[in-house]
Design a protein around this motif. Structure first.
Motif, PDB file in Angstrom:
ATOM      1  N   TRP A  45      41.483 -28.621  -0.549  1.00 48.34           N
ATOM      2  CA  TRP A  45      41.399 -29.530   0.592  1.00 48.34           C
ATOM      3  C   TRP A  45      40.841 -30.895   0.202  1.00 48.34           C
ATOM      4  O   TRP A  45      41.374 -31.925   0.627  1.00 48.34           O
ATOM      5  CB  TRP A  45      40.550 -28.908   1.710  1.00 48.34           C
ATOM      6  N   SER A  46      39.771 -30.937  -0.585  1.00 51.59           N
ATOM      7  CA  SER A  46      39.161 -32.234  -0.932  1.00 51.59           C
ATOM      8  C   SER A  46      40.117 -33.107  -1.741  1.00 51.59           C
ATOM      9  O   SER A  46      40.138 -34.330  -1.567  1.00 51.59           O
ATOM     10  CB  SER A  46      37.837 -32.035  -1.670  1.00 51.59           C
ATOM     11  N   ASN A  49      42.753 -34.383   0.691  1.00 53.69           N
ATOM     12  CA  ASN A  49      42.145 -35.442   1.497  1.00 53.69           C
ATOM     13  C   ASN A  49      42.042 -36.738   0.689  1.00 53.69           C
ATOM     14  O   ASN A  49      42.323 -37.824   1.202  1.00 53.69           O
ATOM     15  CB  ASN A  49      40.776 -34.999   2.008  1.00 53.69           C
ATOM     16  N   TYR A  91      36.033 -41.143   3.766  1.00 54.11           N
ATOM     17  CA  TYR A  91      36.324 -39.910   3.028  1.00 54.11           C
ATOM     18  C   TYR A  91      35.077 -39.032   2.956  1.00 54.11           C
ATOM     19  O   TYR A  91      35.132 -37.823   3.185  1.00 54.11           O
ATOM     20  CB  TYR A  91      36.837 -40.256   1.628  1.00 54.11           C
ATOM     21  N   CYS A  95      34.771 -35.329   4.579  1.00 56.09           N
ATOM     22  CA  CYS A  95      34.418 -34.196   3.706  1.00 56.09           C
ATOM     23  C   CYS A  95      33.148 -33.512   4.196  1.00 56.09           C
ATOM     24  O   CYS A  95      33.077 -32.271   4.232  1.00 56.09           O
ATOM     25  CB  CYS A  95      34.236 -34.660   2.261  1.00 56.09           C
ATOM     26  N   TYR A 117      38.231 -32.697  11.827  1.00 51.60           N
ATOM     27  CA  TYR A 117      38.691 -33.755  10.928  1.00 51.60           C
ATOM     28  C   TYR A 117      38.997 -35.043  11.695  1.00 51.60           C
ATOM     29  O   TYR A 117      38.563 -36.129  11.309  1.00 51.60           O
ATOM     30  CB  TYR A 117      39.930 -33.290  10.148  1.00 51.60           C
TER      31      TYR A 117
END
Length: 174
Positions: A45-46, A49, A91, A95, A117
């Motif tokens: 996911w990171s 992103n 970001y 996160c 999100y």
């Protein structure tokens, strides 16, 4: 060709700029949210992103330069770089929000992830608007204003005599 003064007059008010920011940035952010969810199926996911943040920041900065803040052209590399700084902060916020969600909920669903999100993105977006308006794109308006208000140089007219002046005329002129 557009002058600095007409660009200065074309700069939108804060309310208009914010409405445009919401439409442009919100649209890109909404698309980014779905893109992150789709890409996260293949990548951590990171990382998903991070990739989507880079692409969406480039796109949003161009839209903001052309439409939101009325600069009348492409975003410069300086503006892209400064905008990227605010995107790094966004970001980090997204996160942190997702990390917190994963710590609080063992198996969050896609809808809950999207809500968290997009909420974190919205909060970061308000902060980004302030940075973009007051720092990144403010210099264009202040430079345009300085150019528009700079007095034009006065042109001196020199009178020429048809015959060379004699010593008596030169001493009177001195």
């Amino acid at each position: 060709m557009e002058t600095a003064q007409s660009r200065q007059q074309a700069a939108p008010s804060a309310l208009t700029a914010f409405a445009r920011f919401v439409v442009c940035g919100g649209g890109v952010g909404l698309a980014a949210g779905f893109a992150v969810a789709a890409l996260a199926a293949w990548l951590p996911w990171s990382l998903a992103n991070a990739l989507i943040t880079v692409v969406s920041t480039l796109l949003a900065t161009e839209l903001h330069a052309r439409f939101t803040f009325g600069t009348g052209g492409h975003a410069t590399w300086r503006q892209h770089t400064q905008s990227a700084g605010s995107a790094v902060a966004a970001y980090a916020v997204t996160c942190a929000a997702m990390f917190t969600l994963q710590q609080l909920v063992a198996a969050p669903g896609v809808v809950l992830e999207q809500v968290v999100y997009l909420s974190a993105s919205a909060l970061a977006g308000v902060a980004r608007f302030a940075v973009l308006r007051l720092v990144v794109f403010a210099r264009n308006r202040s430079q345009a204003a300085a150019t528009a208000h700079t007095p034009r140089p006065v042109q001196a007219t020199v009178a020429r005599a048809s015959a060379p002046a004699g010593p008596a005329a030169l001493s009177r002129a001195a």
